[in-house]
Motif scaffolding. Sequence first.
Motif, PDB file in Angstrom:
ATOM      1  N   ILE A   1       2.833  16.009  -5.634  1.00  0.00           N
ATOM      2  CA  ILE A   1       1.702  16.571  -6.582  1.00  0.00           C
ATOM      3  C   ILE A   1       1.922  15.176  -7.707  1.00  0.00           C
ATOM      4  CG2 ILE A   1       1.333  18.176  -7.911  1.00  0.00           C
ATOM      5  CD1 ILE A   1       3.066  19.974  -6.194  1.00  0.00           C
ATOM      6  N   ASP A   2       0.688  15.022  -8.277  1.00  0.00           N
ATOM      7  CA  ASP A   2       0.752  14.220  -9.341  1.00  0.00           C
ATOM      8  C   ASP A   2       1.233  14.877 -10.514  1.00  0.00           C
ATOM      9  OD1 ASP A   2      -0.176  12.999 -11.771  1.00  0.00           O
ATOM     10  OD2 ASP A   2      -2.185  12.669 -11.000  1.00  0.00           O
ATOM     11  N   HIS A   3       2.236  14.139 -11.108  1.00  0.00           N
ATOM     12  CA  HIS A   3       3.023  15.140 -12.181  1.00  0.00           C
ATOM     13  C   HIS A   3       2.385  15.528 -13.414  1.00  0.00           C
ATOM     14  CE1 HIS A   3       3.256  11.321 -14.385  1.00  0.00           C
ATOM     15  NE2 HIS A   3       4.047  12.233 -15.502  1.00  0.00           N
ATOM     16  N   LEU A   4       1.003  14.802 -13.670  1.00  0.00           N
ATOM     17  CA  LEU A   4       0.057  15.383 -14.656  1.00  0.00           C
ATOM     18  C   LEU A   4      -1.110  16.053 -14.411  1.00  0.00           C
ATOM     19  CD1 LEU A   4       0.358  11.951 -16.761  1.00  0.00           C
ATOM     20  CD2 LEU A   4       1.523  13.959 -17.162  1.00  0.00           C
TER      21      LEU A   4
ATOM     22  N   GLU B   1      11.045   5.206 -23.782  1.00  0.00           N
ATOM     23  CA  GLU B   1      11.873   5.744 -24.712  1.00  0.00           C
ATOM     24  C   GLU B   1      10.888   5.976 -25.991  1.00  0.00           C
ATOM     25  OE1 GLU B   1      15.653   4.010 -25.585  1.00  0.00           O
ATOM     26  OE2 GLU B   1      16.448   4.987 -23.711  1.00  0.00           O
ATOM     27  N   ASP B   2       9.953   5.305 -26.139  1.00  0.00           N
ATOM     28  CA  ASP B   2       9.062   5.202 -27.470  1.00  0.00           C
ATOM     29  C   ASP B   2       8.273   6.521 -27.153  1.00  0.00           C
ATOM     30  OD1 ASP B   2      10.131   2.931 -28.617  1.00  0.00           O
ATOM     31  OD2 ASP B   2       8.840   1.502 -28.030  1.00  0.00           O
ATOM     32  N   ALA B   3       8.083   6.985 -25.878  1.00  0.00           N
ATOM     33  CA  ALA B   3       6.989   8.103 -25.804  1.00  0.00           C
ATOM     34  C   ALA B   3       7.970   9.582 -25.889  1.00  0.00           C
ATOM     35  CB  ALA B   3       6.389   8.090 -24.580  1.00  0.00           C
ATOM     36  N   SER B   4       7.205  10.556 -26.012  1.00  0.00           N
ATOM     37  CA  SER B   4       8.044  11.874 -25.995  1.00  0.00           C
ATOM     38  C   SER B   4       8.412  11.982 -24.281  1.00  0.00           C
ATOM     39  CB  SER B   4       7.110  13.045 -26.146  1.00  0.00           C
ATOM     40  OG  SER B   4       6.147  13.388 -25.123  1.00  0.00           O
ATOM     41  N   PRO B   5       9.558  12.681 -24.124  1.00  0.00           N
ATOM     42  CA  PRO B   5      10.244  12.911 -22.682  1.00  0.00           C
ATOM     43  C   PRO B   5       8.868  13.399 -21.767  1.00  0.00           C
ATOM     44  CG  PRO B   5      11.542  13.759 -24.488  1.00  0.00           C
ATOM     45  CD  PRO B   5      10.445  13.521 -25.165  1.00  0.00           C
ATOM     46  N   ALA B   6       7.987  14.263 -22.127  1.00  0.00           N
ATOM     47  CA  ALA B   6       6.918  14.724 -21.388  1.00  0.00           C
ATOM     48  C   ALA B   6       6.149  13.442 -20.952  1.00  0.00           C
ATOM     49  CB  ALA B   6       6.187  15.640 -22.035  1.00  0.00           C
ATOM     50  N   ALA B   7       6.055  12.373 -21.912  1.00  0.00           N
ATOM     51  CA  ALA B   7       4.937  11.562 -21.473  1.00  0.00           C
ATOM     52  C   ALA B   7       5.732  10.062 -21.147  1.00  0.00           C
ATOM     53  CB  ALA B   7       4.240  11.047 -22.787  1.00  0.00           C
TER      54      ALA B   7
ATOM     55  N   ILE C   1      14.800  11.005 -14.062  1.00  0.00           N
ATOM     56  CA  ILE C   1      16.068  12.023 -14.327  1.00  0.00           C
ATOM     57  C   ILE C   1      16.473  12.007 -16.081  1.00  0.00           C
ATOM     58  CG2 ILE C   1      18.615  11.806 -14.288  1.00  0.00           C
ATOM     59  CD1 ILE C   1      18.071  10.476 -11.310  1.00  0.00           C
ATOM     60  N   ALA C   2      16.427  11.112 -16.591  1.00  0.00           N
ATOM     61  CA  ALA C   2      16.701  10.964 -18.199  1.00  0.00           C
ATOM     62  C   ALA C   2      15.869  11.875 -18.854  1.00  0.00           C
ATOM     63  CB  ALA C   2      16.767   9.589 -18.562  1.00  0.00           C
ATOM     64  N   ASN C   3      14.613  11.920 -18.523  1.00  0.00           N
ATOM     65  CA  ASN C   3      13.580  12.796 -19.420  1.00  0.00           C
ATOM     66  C   ASN C   3      13.491  14.196 -19.197  1.00  0.00           C
ATOM     67  OD1 ASN C   3      12.400  10.704 -21.570  1.00  0.00           O
ATOM     68  ND2 ASN C   3      12.542   9.465 -19.732  1.00  0.00           N
ATOM     69  N   GLN C   4      13.701  14.383 -17.653  1.00  0.00           N
ATOM     70  CA  GLN C   4      13.373  15.864 -17.419  1.00  0.00           C
ATOM     71  C   GLN C   4      14.646  17.030 -17.990  1.00  0.00           C
ATOM     72  OE1 GLN C   4      13.667  16.132 -13.259  1.00  0.00           O
ATOM     73  NE2 GLN C   4      15.929  15.652 -13.175  1.00  0.00           N
ATOM     74  N   ARG C   5      15.485  16.333 -18.758  1.00  0.00           N
ATOM     75  CA  ARG C   5      16.485  16.995 -19.480  1.00  0.00           C
ATOM     76  C   ARG C   5      15.932  17.551 -20.647  1.00  0.00           C
ATOM     77  NH1 ARG C   5      21.086  12.648 -20.284  1.00  0.00           N
ATOM     78  NH2 ARG C   5      19.549  11.920 -21.196  1.00  0.00           N
ATOM     79  N   ASN C   6      14.701  17.344 -20.899  1.00  0.00           N
ATOM     80  CA  ASN C   6      14.236  17.668 -22.344  1.00  0.00           C
ATOM     81  C   ASN C   6      12.821  17.948 -22.546  1.00  0.00           C
ATOM     82  OD1 ASN C   6      16.065  14.832 -23.249  1.00  0.00           O
ATOM     83  ND2 ASN C   6      16.516  16.847 -24.219  1.00  0.00           N
ATOM     84  N   THR C   7      12.434  18.177 -21.318  1.00  0.00           N
ATOM     85  CA  THR C   7      10.902  18.879 -20.975  1.00  0.00           C
ATOM     86  C   THR C   7      10.739  19.463 -19.729  1.00  0.00           C
ATOM     87  OG1 THR C   7       8.401  18.100 -21.014  1.00  0.00           O
ATOM     88  CG2 THR C   7      10.088  16.523 -19.784  1.00  0.00           C
ATOM     89  N   ASP C   8       9.741  20.494 -19.818  1.00  0.00           N
ATOM     90  CA  ASP C   8       9.603  21.110 -18.439  1.00  0.00           C
ATOM     91  C   ASP C   8       8.389  20.559 -17.586  1.00  0.00           C
ATOM     92  OD1 ASP C   8      11.579  23.011 -18.943  1.00  0.00           O
ATOM     93  OD2 ASP C   8      10.035  24.460 -19.829  1.00  0.00           O
ATOM     94  N   VAL C   9       8.059  19.291 -17.941  1.00  0.00           N
ATOM     95  CA  VAL C   9       6.721  18.711 -17.193  1.00  0.00           C
ATOM     96  C   VAL C   9       6.981  18.556 -15.852  1.00  0.00           C
ATOM     97  CG1 VAL C   9       5.367  16.561 -17.131  1.00  0.00           C
ATOM     98  CG2 VAL C   9       5.677  17.858 -19.229  1.00  0.00           C
ATOM     99  N   TYR C  10       8.245  18.023 -15.441  1.00  0.00           N
ATOM    100  CA  TYR C  10       8.600  17.619 -14.261  1.00  0.00           C
ATOM    101  C   TYR C  10       8.928  18.710 -13.346  1.00  0.00           C
ATOM    102  CZ  TYR C  10       8.806  13.333 -17.178  1.00  0.00           C
ATOM    103  OH  TYR C  10       8.119  12.480 -17.951  1.00  0.00           O
ATOM    104  N   GLN C  11       9.842  19.801 -13.925  1.00  0.00           N
ATOM    105  CA  GLN C  11      10.247  20.838 -13.236  1.00  0.00           C
ATOM    106  C   GLN C  11       8.813  21.702 -12.816  1.00  0.00           C
ATOM    107  OE1 GLN C  11      12.688  22.571 -12.071  1.00  0.00           O
ATOM    108  NE2 GLN C  11      14.210  20.873 -12.348  1.00  0.00           N
TER     109      GLN C  11
END
Length: 312
Positions: free
Chosen positions: A53-56, A16-22, A143-153
């Motif tokens: 796939i490595d998500h990063l 939670e201290d990181a951005s949703p993408a991180a 699940i919680a963070n993919q709502r606010n970033t496209d990184v995982y999609q």
Amino acid sequence: MATRDVNRAKLLIAAEDASPAAAVFAATQELRRVLATGEVKFLIADAGGNALIDHLDDAVREDLNSTLPGSAWRNQRLELDGEFRRAYVPVTVRGDALGVLAVELPDDSSWAWPGGLSEPVVLHELVAEQLSAIAHALGYIVIANQRNTDVYQTAMRSTPFELAMEIQRRLLPAAFVCEGGSFTLAAWLEPSASAGGDTFDDVASSDRLTASLTDAVGHDVAAALLATLTVNALRNARRSGATLVEQAEAAHQAMLTHAQDGQFVTGILFEVDLSTIHGGAQKPAATPPEAGASCGSSMPATPVGSCFAAAR
């Protein structure tokens, strides 16, 4: 064994201290710091069910059918690579197989020790339990963070989506699998990168499971838009407390009001009374079907309503 425990509350705070993408990366680094492991990666399952796939770093891919990470995902169990001292742990939430946590183990006998010919390295039971618990927590972080970033999609897309599929993807449930105690429901849509008007939807309430399969005429953006009208008419009616028949009537009326001449949608709605289901179901493997749109469940389900809506 004197291995250190990962405080899962601190793991969530790090995310939670990181951005949703991180967020996922931050959680894996917290795991690495506390347990003094080597490299830790989250490998996300691609939308087509073909690779992890490595998500990063999308250059890092593991085939689902011929690798240990793929075996961990398909069979939903921890796999150990004794030669390279790596553990692969499925990241799964309510049966939805999101990916695999890859952990490079320390060269420490308190973690693992030499085994026999069939198992070159044996992982300590407490280590296996802790890694499995961490992977489960990581699933909720995804699940919680993919709502606010496209990184995982974005990481999931080994093949670019066509516009019709981009529209249609938003109509599908957030998870394609749901284990709900007394039931397990799973669905899949193929091809994953391009589709016409095929959709499925499901929702569980406190006492019943409702699902739909719909097919809007066509295989293009117009079909996706027609599917959008239909699915949202069904959802709006359902969320207003409508019965299955009333939901079908609402979709039919939406078609009559907003669809163009010659457009139509066929579909089926069904509902299961969860109070009549007893016992649990065996957890299925994560292997998707070869092709087509399908929906299956682990309990008897008889359709109790159907929808065949047509425009004027």
